[in-house]
Write a protein that holds these residues in place. Structure first.
Motif, mmCIF file in Angstrom:
data_model
loop_
_atom_site.group_PDB
_atom_site.id
_atom_site.type_symbol
_atom_site.label_atom_id
_atom_site.label_comp_id
_atom_site.label_asym_id
_atom_site.label_seq_id
_atom_site.Cartn_x
_atom_site.Cartn_y
_atom_site.Cartn_z
ATOM 1 N N ILE A 139 0.835 -1.200 0.000
ATOM 2 C CA ILE A 139 0.000 0.000 0.000
ATOM 3 C C ILE A 139 0.874 1.255 0.000
ATOM 4 O O ILE A 139 0.623 2.220 -0.737
ATOM 5 N N THR A 140 1.922 1.229 0.818
ATOM 6 C CA THR A 140 2.777 2.416 0.968
ATOM 7 C C THR A 140 3.609 2.686 -0.284
ATOM 8 O O THR A 140 3.676 3.825 -0.750
ATOM 9 N N TRP A 141 4.228 1.629 -0.809
ATOM 10 C CA TRP A 141 5.225 1.856 -1.868
ATOM 11 C C TRP A 141 4.739 1.520 -3.269
ATOM 12 O O TRP A 141 5.361 1.899 -4.261
ATOM 13 N N ARG A 142 3.659 0.807 -3.369
ATOM 14 C CA ARG A 142 3.170 0.412 -4.695
ATOM 15 C C ARG A 142 1.767 0.942 -4.973
ATOM 16 O O ARG A 142 1.238 0.716 -6.052
ATOM 17 N N GLY A 143 1.165 1.597 -3.998
ATOM 18 C CA GLY A 143 -0.199 2.086 -4.184
ATOM 19 C C GLY A 143 -0.227 3.375 -5.002
ATOM 20 O O GLY A 143 0.602 4.259 -4.808
ATOM 21 N N ILE A 148 -2.597 -1.044 -7.534
ATOM 22 C CA ILE A 148 -1.284 -1.480 -7.044
ATOM 23 C C ILE A 148 -0.325 -1.650 -8.225
ATOM 24 O O ILE A 148 -0.623 -2.326 -9.210
ATOM 25 N N CYS A 149 0.836 -1.003 -8.072
ATOM 26 C CA CYS A 149 1.839 -0.960 -9.151
ATOM 27 C C CYS A 149 2.965 -1.951 -8.916
ATOM 28 O O CYS A 149 3.129 -2.471 -7.816
ATOM 29 N N VAL A 150 3.770 -2.087 -9.942
ATOM 30 C CA VAL A 150 5.042 -2.797 -9.797
ATOM 31 C C VAL A 150 6.162 -1.875 -10.255
ATOM 32 O O VAL A 150 5.948 -0.960 -11.057
ATOM 33 N N SER A 151 7.375 -2.170 -9.736
ATOM 34 C CA SER A 151 8.538 -1.391 -10.150
ATOM 35 C C SER A 151 9.411 -2.217 -11.095
ATOM 36 O O SER A 151 10.480 -1.778 -11.507
ATOM 37 N N HIS A 152 8.956 -3.442 -11.373
ATOM 38 C CA HIS A 152 9.699 -4.345 -12.259
ATOM 39 C C HIS A 152 8.699 -5.386 -12.766
ATOM 40 O O HIS A 152 7.880 -5.869 -11.978
ATOM 41 N N PRO A 153 8.761 -5.769 -14.062
ATOM 42 C CA PRO A 153 7.832 -6.800 -14.540
ATOM 43 C C PRO A 153 7.912 -8.094 -13.742
ATOM 44 O O PRO A 153 6.913 -8.788 -13.572
ATOM 45 N N GLU A 215 12.891 2.534 -1.301
ATOM 46 C CA GLU A 215 11.583 2.551 -1.955
ATOM 47 C C GLU A 215 11.089 3.966 -2.277
ATOM 48 O O GLU A 215 10.403 4.174 -3.280
ATOM 49 N N ALA A 216 11.407 4.927 -1.430
ATOM 50 C CA ALA A 216 10.962 6.304 -1.701
ATOM 51 C C ALA A 216 11.593 6.790 -3.011
ATOM 52 O O ALA A 216 10.940 7.416 -3.859
ATOM 53 N N HIS A 217 12.859 6.458 -3.164
ATOM 54 C CA HIS A 217 13.597 6.847 -4.370
ATOM 55 C C HIS A 217 13.003 6.137 -5.600
ATOM 56 O O HIS A 217 12.753 6.761 -6.642
ATOM 57 N N ILE A 218 12.757 4.829 -5.460
ATOM 58 C CA ILE A 218 12.230 4.047 -6.588
ATOM 59 C C ILE A 218 10.851 4.569 -6.992
ATOM 60 O O ILE A 218 10.558 4.743 -8.178
ATOM 61 N N LYS A 219 10.021 4.857 -5.987
ATOM 62 C CA LYS A 219 8.667 5.344 -6.271
ATOM 63 C C LYS A 219 8.723 6.675 -7.032
ATOM 64 O O LYS A 219 7.986 6.901 -7.995
ATOM 65 N N ALA A 220 9.639 7.531 -6.614
ATOM 66 C CA ALA A 220 9.703 8.857 -7.237
ATOM 67 C C ALA A 220 10.388 8.819 -8.605
ATOM 68 O O ALA A 220 9.964 9.509 -9.534
ATOM 69 N N ASP A 221 11.432 7.995 -8.745
ATOM 70 C CA ASP A 221 12.313 8.144 -9.898
ATOM 71 C C ASP A 221 12.324 7.015 -10.918
ATOM 72 O O ASP A 221 12.808 7.214 -12.030
ATOM 73 N N SER A 222 11.868 5.835 -10.542
ATOM 74 C CA SER A 222 12.017 4.728 -11.495
ATOM 75 C C SER A 222 11.224 5.010 -12.773
ATOM 76 O O SER A 222 10.082 5.472 -12.721
#
Ligand code: 2M8
Length: 410
Positions: A139-143, A148-153, A215-222
């Motif tokens: 919820i926090t990092w992928r919401g 709900i998101c992913v940061s990688h397939p 995760e904060a960095h990945i959420k903002a920048d990936s």
């Protein structure tokens, strides 16, 4: 009933058992994978419930301090797989990857508990806080507004689905060091992702590792942040099952109720009016993927009984001998033998059928169960199957196919 296949399935689980955890198949995948292990547990539960709980507990022994449960635990280094622990640089208690996988755990933990409450109670009591921490991490990092998101397939488990084609086209994989794939030494190239995709998989791993898996960095920048039906529907369902367990065990429920409401509403973000179906939503570009996948049919499993996917289900059912194909055969990106771009996956069928059954489509669920059983009887315990004729593809002696046979399809 087919005793020979039952015995073969049990032998596959035993052969892939590494003591407390199971590998998906030797060689191709020599480590513990997250959702594979949950299906493995359901296979073990048919003859050894204590072993089923051990599988799950080993998986949670790799949980990170931030709540994330990794998609791979590298218990014992094995050069037959790439990328290994050094490439990932996971920062948890065990060598691991840095991303997660679809959270089917809470749902099947509840099933296991229902099978034998006396045996399961202590396990469930210990697992509720761990599941809650993991779901909070999603919820926090992928919401994103309840989707709900992913940061990688790899996080969705649907590695090379056509859903990632557009987000991948926007990524230039600069700075990826030269590497040697191992997967194509085990399986023919035509049944695996292309190098183009591997370059981008490794690029995203590199970005995560370089950030220290911040995760904060990945959420903002990936460059890769895609809301996906696999994660959204599976987490929605998992929260309902976690809530039921929390109620029974007197654990806090308010937060979980809030998640269910949020994801229940957010799932609508995945509805693509242009194709009249659930698909992926690229958060960076704002574009839908425009592809109906087998994950699109998890809406019932998620508890959304709107039946808007029913016409697509019937249409696609008429297009192939074995269903449910991982990509719509009517879509130009469909490739019937290439991994997550067309082939049928038995464990996805199980989840889809669970949802269909609960939504009042017991006839369709049973037809899918029989079709899956026939496919496994035709093609054996393969990783995935050609929808046209059920011929086996990918790895063989595969844990989740054996487990799904024992727990559901036989
Ligand atoms: C496949 O993914 C791995 C990476 O995680 C790979 O190709 O190397 C996917 O099918 C995934 O869903 C599955 O959990 C894993 C192990 O069976 O293999």
């Amino acid at each position: 009933m087919n005793l020979a296949l039952d015995n073969e399935a049990r032998a596959i689980l035993a052969g892939n058992d590494r003591g407390g955890y199971t590998v998906p198949t030797a060689g191709l995948y020599p480590y513990q994978w997250n959702w594979d292990s949950i299906f493995a547990a359901m296979g073990f539960a048919e003859h050894d419930r204590a072993r089923a709980w051990a599988e799950i507990e080993t998986l949670f022994s790799g949980q990170w301090p931030n709540g994330m449960v990794p998609h791979i635990l590298f218990h014992k280094v094995d050069p037959s797989y790439f990328p290994g622990p050094d490439i990932w640089g996971g920062v948890g208690p065990l060598p691991s990857s840095g991303i997660s996988q679809p959270p089917v755990a809470a749902t099947f933990i509840r099933c296991l508990y229902e099978q034998d409450k006396a045996l399961g109670a202590a396990h469930v009591r210990a697992l509720i806080p761990r599941l809650t921490d993991w779901h909070r991490w999603f919820i926090t990092w992928r919401g994103e507004g309840g989707a709900i998101c992913v940061s990688h397939p790899w996080e969705t488990g649907r590695d090379n689905a056509p859903d990632w084609d557009a987000p991948f086209a926007a990524i230039e994989p600069v700075g990826v060091e030269e590497y040697r794939r191992r997967d194509t030494t085990h399986v023919v190239e035509d049944e695996r992702p292309r190098s183009y995709e591997y370059d981008r998989y490794l690029y995203l791993v590199k970005l995560g590792r370089e950030s220290g898996w911040d995760e904060a960095h990945i959420k903002a920048d990936s460059p890769f942040r895609v809301a996906d039906p696999t994660m959204t529907f599976i987490l929605l369902r998992a929260n309902r099952d976690l809530l039921a367990l929390a109620r029974e065990f007197g654990a806090p429920t308010d937060e979980i109720e809030g998640w269910i409401a949020a994801i229940g509403a957010g799932a609508e973000r995945l509805w693509n009016p242009e194709i009249g179906a659930y698909d992926c939503l690229d958060i960076r570009s704002g574009q839908h993927s425009g592809v109906i996948s087998n994950a699109s049919f998890l809406s019932w499993y998620g508890g959304l009984h709107d039946d808007r996917m029913l016409a697509h289900f019937e249409r696609i059912r008429g297009l192939t001998r074995f269903g449910v194909p991982s990509a719509d055969p009517g879509h130009p990106a469909y490739e019937p033998r290439r991994y997550w771009r067309g082939p049928v996956w038995a464990m996805m069928n199980w989840l889809i059928a669970m949802g269909l059954d609960e939504a009042g489509h017991g006839d369709l669920a049973e037809a899918l169960r029989l079709n899956t059983g026939e496919m496994i009887a035709t093609g054996g315990f393969a990783e995935y199957f050609d929808p046209r004729d059920g011929t086996p593809a990918g790895g063989r002696n595969f844990t989740w196919t054996a487990a799904v046979w024992l727990a559901w399809a036989s």
